[in-house]
Design a protein around this motif. Structure first.
Motif, mmCIF file in Angstrom:
data_model
loop_
_atom_site.group_PDB
_atom_site.id
_atom_site.type_symbol
_atom_site.label_atom_id
_atom_site.label_comp_id
_atom_site.label_asym_id
_atom_site.label_seq_id
_atom_site.Cartn_x
_atom_site.Cartn_y
_atom_site.Cartn_z
ATOM 1 N N ALA A 182 0.829 -1.205 0.000
ATOM 2 C CA ALA A 182 0.000 0.000 0.000
ATOM 3 C C ALA A 182 0.863 1.255 0.000
ATOM 4 O O ALA A 182 0.347 2.337 0.078
ATOM 5 N N GLY A 183 2.188 1.123 -0.112
ATOM 6 C CA GLY A 183 3.108 2.251 -0.020
ATOM 7 C C GLY A 183 2.791 3.416 -0.942
ATOM 8 O O GLY A 183 2.528 4.520 -0.504
ATOM 9 N N ARG A 184 2.819 3.154 -2.253
ATOM 10 C CA ARG A 184 2.557 4.237 -3.204
ATOM 11 C C ARG A 184 1.109 4.698 -3.145
ATOM 12 O O ARG A 184 0.829 5.870 -3.341
ATOM 13 N N MET A 185 0.206 3.783 -2.915
ATOM 14 C CA MET A 185 -1.206 4.155 -2.811
ATOM 15 C C MET A 185 -1.433 5.031 -1.580
ATOM 16 O O MET A 185 -2.192 5.996 -1.633
ATOM 17 N N ALA A 186 -0.757 4.701 -0.478
ATOM 18 C CA ALA A 186 -0.876 5.513 0.734
ATOM 19 C C ALA A 186 -0.299 6.910 0.491
ATOM 20 O O ALA A 186 -0.872 7.915 0.937
ATOM 21 N N GLU A 187 0.822 6.968 -0.232
ATOM 22 C CA GLU A 187 1.414 8.265 -0.574
ATOM 23 C C GLU A 187 0.471 9.067 -1.461
ATOM 24 O O GLU A 187 0.313 10.276 -1.290
ATOM 25 N N ALA A 188 -0.156 8.397 -2.417
ATOM 26 C CA ALA A 188 -1.105 9.068 -3.307
ATOM 27 C C ALA A 188 -2.278 9.608 -2.516
ATOM 28 O O ALA A 188 -2.714 10.745 -2.719
ATOM 29 N N TYR A 189 -2.776 8.796 -1.568
ATOM 30 C CA TYR A 189 -3.898 9.247 -0.738
ATOM 31 C C TYR A 189 -3.518 10.524 0.011
ATOM 32 O O TYR A 189 -4.283 11.484 0.036
ATOM 33 N N GLU A 190 -2.338 10.539 0.601
ATOM 34 C CA GLU A 190 -1.898 11.722 1.362
ATOM 35 C C GLU A 190 -1.750 12.939 0.449
ATOM 36 O O GLU A 190 -2.095 14.064 0.837
ATOM 37 N N ALA A 191 -1.251 12.730 -0.756
ATOM 38 C CA ALA A 191 -1.119 13.839 -1.709
ATOM 39 C C ALA A 191 -2.492 14.377 -2.099
ATOM 40 O O ALA A 191 -2.704 15.597 -2.141
ATOM 41 N N TYR A 192 -3.442 13.482 -2.354
ATOM 42 C CA TYR A 192 -4.803 13.922 -2.674
ATOM 43 C C TYR A 192 -5.429 14.648 -1.488
ATOM 44 O O TYR A 192 -6.129 15.643 -1.649
ATOM 45 N N LYS A 193 -5.150 14.143 -0.306
ATOM 46 C CA LYS A 193 -5.702 14.764 0.905
ATOM 47 C C LYS A 193 -5.203 16.207 1.026
ATOM 48 O O LYS A 193 -5.980 17.117 1.301
ATOM 49 N N ARG A 194 -3.897 16.405 0.818
ATOM 50 C CA ARG A 194 -3.333 17.761 0.902
ATOM 51 C C ARG A 194 -3.953 18.683 -0.140
ATOM 52 O O ARG A 194 -4.339 19.803 0.159
ATOM 53 N N SER A 195 -4.039 18.216 -1.377
ATOM 54 C CA SER A 195 -4.570 19.097 -2.420
ATOM 55 C C SER A 195 -6.081 19.277 -2.298
ATOM 56 O O SER A 195 -6.611 20.295 -2.732
ATOM 57 N N SER A 196 -6.769 18.350 -1.657
ATOM 58 C CA SER A 196 -8.218 18.508 -1.470
ATOM 59 C C SER A 196 -8.524 19.651 -0.505
ATOM 60 O O SER A 196 -9.590 20.250 -0.572
ATOM 61 N N GLU A 197 -7.575 19.950 0.359
ATOM 62 C CA GLU A 197 -7.773 21.069 1.286
ATOM 63 C C GLU A 197 -7.894 22.383 0.523
ATOM 64 O O GLU A 197 -8.470 23.342 1.017
ATOM 65 N N LYS A 198 -7.371 22.405 -0.703
ATOM 66 C CA LYS A 198 -7.496 23.580 -1.572
ATOM 67 C C LYS A 198 -8.722 23.451 -2.473
ATOM 68 O O LYS A 198 -8.921 24.246 -3.373
ATOM 69 N N LYS A 199 -9.513 22.413 -2.228
ATOM 70 C CA LYS A 199 -10.772 22.174 -2.941
ATOM 71 C C LYS A 199 -10.586 21.855 -4.421
ATOM 72 O O LYS A 199 -11.418 22.195 -5.241
ATOM 73 N N TYR A 200 -9.484 21.188 -4.770
ATOM 74 C CA TYR A 200 -9.293 20.729 -6.144
ATOM 75 C C TYR A 200 -10.246 19.571 -6.401
ATOM 76 O O TYR A 200 -10.158 18.534 -5.740
ATOM 77 N N PHE A 201 -11.159 19.743 -7.349
ATOM 78 C CA PHE A 201 -12.205 18.741 -7.530
ATOM 79 C C PHE A 201 -11.674 17.380 -7.955
ATOM 80 O O PHE A 201 -12.225 16.362 -7.568
ATOM 81 N N LYS A 202 -10.581 17.340 -8.706
ATOM 82 C CA LYS A 202 -10.028 16.033 -9.089
ATOM 83 C C LYS A 202 -9.491 15.300 -7.861
ATOM 84 O O LYS A 202 -9.630 14.082 -7.750
ATOM 85 N N SER A 203 -8.907 16.037 -6.941
ATOM 86 C CA SER A 203 -8.411 15.420 -5.701
ATOM 87 C C SER A 203 -9.567 14.953 -4.833
ATOM 88 O O SER A 203 -9.504 13.881 -4.222
ATOM 89 N N LEU A 204 -10.624 15.749 -4.766
ATOM 90 C CA LEU A 204 -11.805 15.351 -3.987
ATOM 91 C C LEU A 204 -12.403 14.065 -4.554
ATOM 92 O O LEU A 204 -12.776 13.160 -3.806
ATOM 93 N N THR A 205 -12.471 13.978 -5.875
ATOM 94 C CA THR A 205 -12.992 12.765 -6.511
ATOM 95 C C THR A 205 -12.101 11.576 -6.190
ATOM 96 O O THR A 205 -12.592 10.503 -5.814
ATOM 97 N N SER A 206 -10.794 11.755 -6.315
ATOM 98 C CA SER A 206 -9.872 10.650 -6.024
ATOM 99 C C SER A 206 -9.982 10.207 -4.571
ATOM 100 O O SER A 206 -9.994 9.008 -4.286
ATOM 101 N N LEU A 207 -10.084 11.165 -3.643
ATOM 102 C CA LEU A 207 -10.258 10.796 -2.234
ATOM 103 C C LEU A 207 -11.530 9.991 -2.041
ATOM 104 O O LEU A 207 -11.543 8.997 -1.306
ATOM 105 N N GLY A 208 -12.599 10.432 -2.682
ATOM 106 C CA GLY A 208 -13.855 9.696 -2.579
ATOM 107 C C GLY A 208 -13.709 8.261 -3.040
ATOM 108 O O GLY A 208 -14.184 7.330 -2.394
ATOM 109 N N LEU A 209 -13.008 8.069 -4.157
ATOM 110 C CA LEU A 209 -12.833 6.712 -4.677
ATOM 111 C C LEU A 209 -11.917 5.874 -3.789
ATOM 112 O O LEU A 209 -12.148 4.677 -3.613
ATOM 113 N N PHE A 210 -10.884 6.503 -3.222
ATOM 114 C CA PHE A 210 -10.013 5.786 -2.276
ATOM 115 C C PHE A 210 -10.836 5.274 -1.098
ATOM 116 O O PHE A 210 -10.698 4.131 -0.673
#
Length: 108
Positions: free
Chosen positions: A1-29
């Motif tokens: 889960a290493g890279r996937m966990a890193e991806a989740y954290e990256a999406y989480k950080r960018s979702s704080e700026k309300k980037y809709f692609k990151s919000l979608t990715s977080l939802g799918l995770f």
């Protein structure tokens, strides 16, 4: 889960700026329990709804799928809501063959 966990954290950080692609990715995770995350359908749905409110067709399509399959916060199938989200996704992406098929199939 290493890279996937890193991806989740990256999406989480960018979702704080309300980037809709990151919000979608977080939802799918969260919907699928990826990146070492617990499945959380309620939070997944909330992230997807936030992205959909910003016009993200992929979020809308996935909300439709969640409603169609009952894979949502309330665990209930709701074809009316599924069709609503698929139609919104089709408005956002008029050429998307998956959206076209879903709308056509649910209107039968």
């Amino acid at each position: 889960a290493g890279r996937m966990a890193e991806a989740y954290e990256a999406y989480k950080r960018s979702s704080e700026k309300k980037y809709f692609k990151s919000l979608t990715s977080l939802g799918l995770f969260l919907l699928q329990g990826l990146g070492g995350q617990e499945v959380n359908k309620g939070l997944a749905q909330a992230y997807l709804e936030e992205a959909a409110a910003d016009g993200h067709g992929r979020a809308m399509f996935n909300l439709g799928r969640m409603m169609e399959k009952g894979d949502n916060e309330t665990q209930t199938v709701d074809i009316g809501k599924a069709l609503f989200w698929y139609e919104k996704a089709l408005e956002a992406n008029p050429e998307d063959v998956h959206c076209i098929k879903k709308v056509k199939d649910l209107k039968k």
